[in-house]
Design an enzyme around this catalytic site. Structure first.
Site, PDB file in Angstrom:
ATOM      1  N   LYS A   1       0.951   5.296  -8.199  1.00  0.00           N
ATOM      2  CA  LYS A   1       0.833   4.264  -7.170  1.00  0.00           C
ATOM      3  C   LYS A   1       0.485   2.953  -7.848  1.00  0.00           C
ATOM      4  CE  LYS A   1      -1.658   3.011  -2.979  1.00  0.00           C
ATOM      5  NZ  LYS A   1      -2.608   3.451  -1.949  1.00  0.00           N
TER       6      LYS A   1
ATOM      7  N   LYS B   1       5.093   5.430  -5.558  1.00  0.00           N
ATOM      8  CA  LYS B   1       5.332   4.259  -4.729  1.00  0.00           C
ATOM      9  C   LYS B   1       4.924   2.976  -5.418  1.00  0.00           C
ATOM     10  CE  LYS B   1       1.734   3.205  -1.659  1.00  0.00           C
ATOM     11  NZ  LYS B   1       0.843   3.541  -0.567  1.00  0.00           N
TER      12      LYS B   1
HETATM   13  C1  PBG Z   1      -4.008   3.129   1.302  1.00  0.00           C
HETATM   14  C2  PBG Z   1      -2.526   2.999   1.304  1.00  0.00           C
HETATM   15  C3  PBG Z   1      -1.743   1.847   1.167  1.00  0.00           C
HETATM   16  C4  PBG Z   1      -0.424   2.225   1.395  1.00  0.00           C
HETATM   17  C5  PBG Z   1      -0.424   3.597   1.625  1.00  0.00           C
HETATM   18  N1  PBG Z   1      -1.729   4.068   1.547  1.00  0.00           N
HETATM   19  C6  PBG Z   1      -2.126   0.432   0.954  1.00  0.00           C
HETATM   20  C7  PBG Z   1      -2.902   0.016  -0.215  1.00  0.00           C
HETATM   21  O1  PBG Z   1      -3.067   0.751  -1.190  1.00  0.00           O
HETATM   22  O2  PBG Z   1      -3.379  -1.110  -0.142  1.00  0.00           O
HETATM   23  C8  PBG Z   1       0.762   1.303   1.430  1.00  0.00           C
HETATM   24  C9  PBG Z   1       1.970   1.801   2.159  1.00  0.00           C
HETATM   25  C10 PBG Z   1       2.895   0.737   2.637  1.00  0.00           C
HETATM   26  O3  PBG Z   1       2.836  -0.429   2.214  1.00  0.00           O
HETATM   27  O4  PBG Z   1       3.752   1.072   3.477  1.00  0.00           O
HETATM   28  N2  PBG Z   1      -4.611   3.205   0.098  1.00  0.00           N
END
Ligand code: PBG
Length: 319
Positions: free
Chosen positions: A193, A246
């Site tokens: 991530k 992601k």
């Molecule tokens: C929470 C999380 C996030 C996303 C999924 N889980 C945001 C972040 O890390 O700030 C983003 C998913 C999206 O943008 O659709 N930690």
């Protein structure tokens, strides 16, 4: 020498379809929802954003048509009214999510249900773990995340999905689940991530933007490929059942790497910013929404993802 003519196999729709190496079908798509407190609420964060906030009572009517359309699953994110400092009162904050999980499981018992495990929407400071001073502390966070995972499992989700990026949380969550009789609950871990600019619209939907600093001390640096492989293998070793990468389109190379590095099911999250870039361009008359989404999702499948978490699951399943 006769000419090699690749165009022969592209000459009609039926022939093209016969030789398509990848396709997008609803069963490989997971639709995210943001669960808010209250009753009778079903709204997009902005008109046409595709980021849906629903109160628990609205999930049944929302989800049944998707299930009939063959959607792969739904993923729930809780948006509590009150933010707390650091982990107390978590169970109370999770109440709408408990109702949403119960509601969804009673409406569609066989539909795979995913729920996010992270603290950013639950804390005042908006970080994914607990904070001491300006430090996002690891091991204390892992304890609270494990508690959260056990709650979600006890309410009936099929997959708990830690997206926090703390070290060691997959192992701790697996252990906590096993000790509480949830051996059958799977872990979909966010293995790779990135600290990404593409999460903006999600943070608006989940009210989860960090109040100070950024997420770079726990989310990955987009510059790193070798580190991504370490994250992936580590989460597998710690007991993840499936792995998530992601954002998707900016990491197609890493999805391919992951596909070659392991045999576990791979998820890619086509995140909010990726989706809304297409939507905004389409709304400005610059491109065709449907075709751009199809092409994006196909490229993610071609890179090696088995399942795609995407805000396009709903429109594609209902079309
Ligand atoms: C929470 C999380 C996030 C996303 C999924 N889980 C945001 C972040 O890390 O700030 C983003 C998913 C999206 O943008 O659709 N930690």
């Amino acid at each position: 020498m006769t000419q090699v003519r690749l165009r022969r196999l592209r000459s009609t729709p039926a022939i093209r379809s016969m030789f398509a190496e990848n396709e997008i079908t609803p069963r490989q798509l997971v639709q995210p929802y943001f669960v808010v407190t209250g009753k009778g609420i079903k709204r997009e964060t902005r008109p046409g954003s595709g980021l849906w906030q629903l109160s628990p009572d609205m999930l049944r009517e929302e989800i049944l048509p998707l299930q009939r359309g063959g959607v792969g699953g739904v993923m729930l994110f809780g948006v509590p009214d009150h933010k707390r400092d650091d982990g107390d009162g978590l169970e109370e904050q999770l109440e709408p999510l408990r109702q949403a999980i119960t509601e969804t499981k009673s409406a569609a018992p066989t539909l795979p249900l995913f729920a996010d495990v992270c603290l950013c929407a639950y804390t005042q400071h908006g970080h994914c773990g607990l904070v001491k001073g300006e430090i996002i502390v690891n091991d204390e966070s892992v304890k609270v995340l494990s508690e959260m995972a056990v709650h979600l499992a006890s309410w009936g989700v099929d997959f708990v999905c830690p997206s926090d990026m703390m070290d060691g949380r997959v192992k701790a969550i697996r252990q906590a689940l096993d000790e509480t009789g949830h051996q059958q609950t799977s872990i979909l871990s966010y293995a790779i991530k990135m600290a990404s600019a593409f999460y903006g619209p999600f943070r608006e939907a989940a009210h989860s933007a960090p109040g100070f600093g950024d997420r770079k001390s726990y989310q990955m640096n987009a510059a790193n490929r070798r580190e991504a492989r370490r994250e992936l293998l580590l989460d597998l070793e710690e007991g993840a059942d499936a792995l998530l990468i992601k954002p998707a389109l900016t990491n197609l190379d890493l999805i391919r790497d992951a596909r070659e590095a392991c045999d576990a099911p791979l998820f890619a999250y086509h995140v909010s910013g990726e989706y809304l870039m297409i939507k905004a361009a389409a709304d400005a008359g610059l491109l065709d929404f449907q075709r751009a989404v199809d092409e994006s999702l196909l490229s993610i499948r071609r890179a090696g993802a088995d399942v795609i978490v995407t805000y396009a699951a709903r429109p594609l399943t209902l079309r």
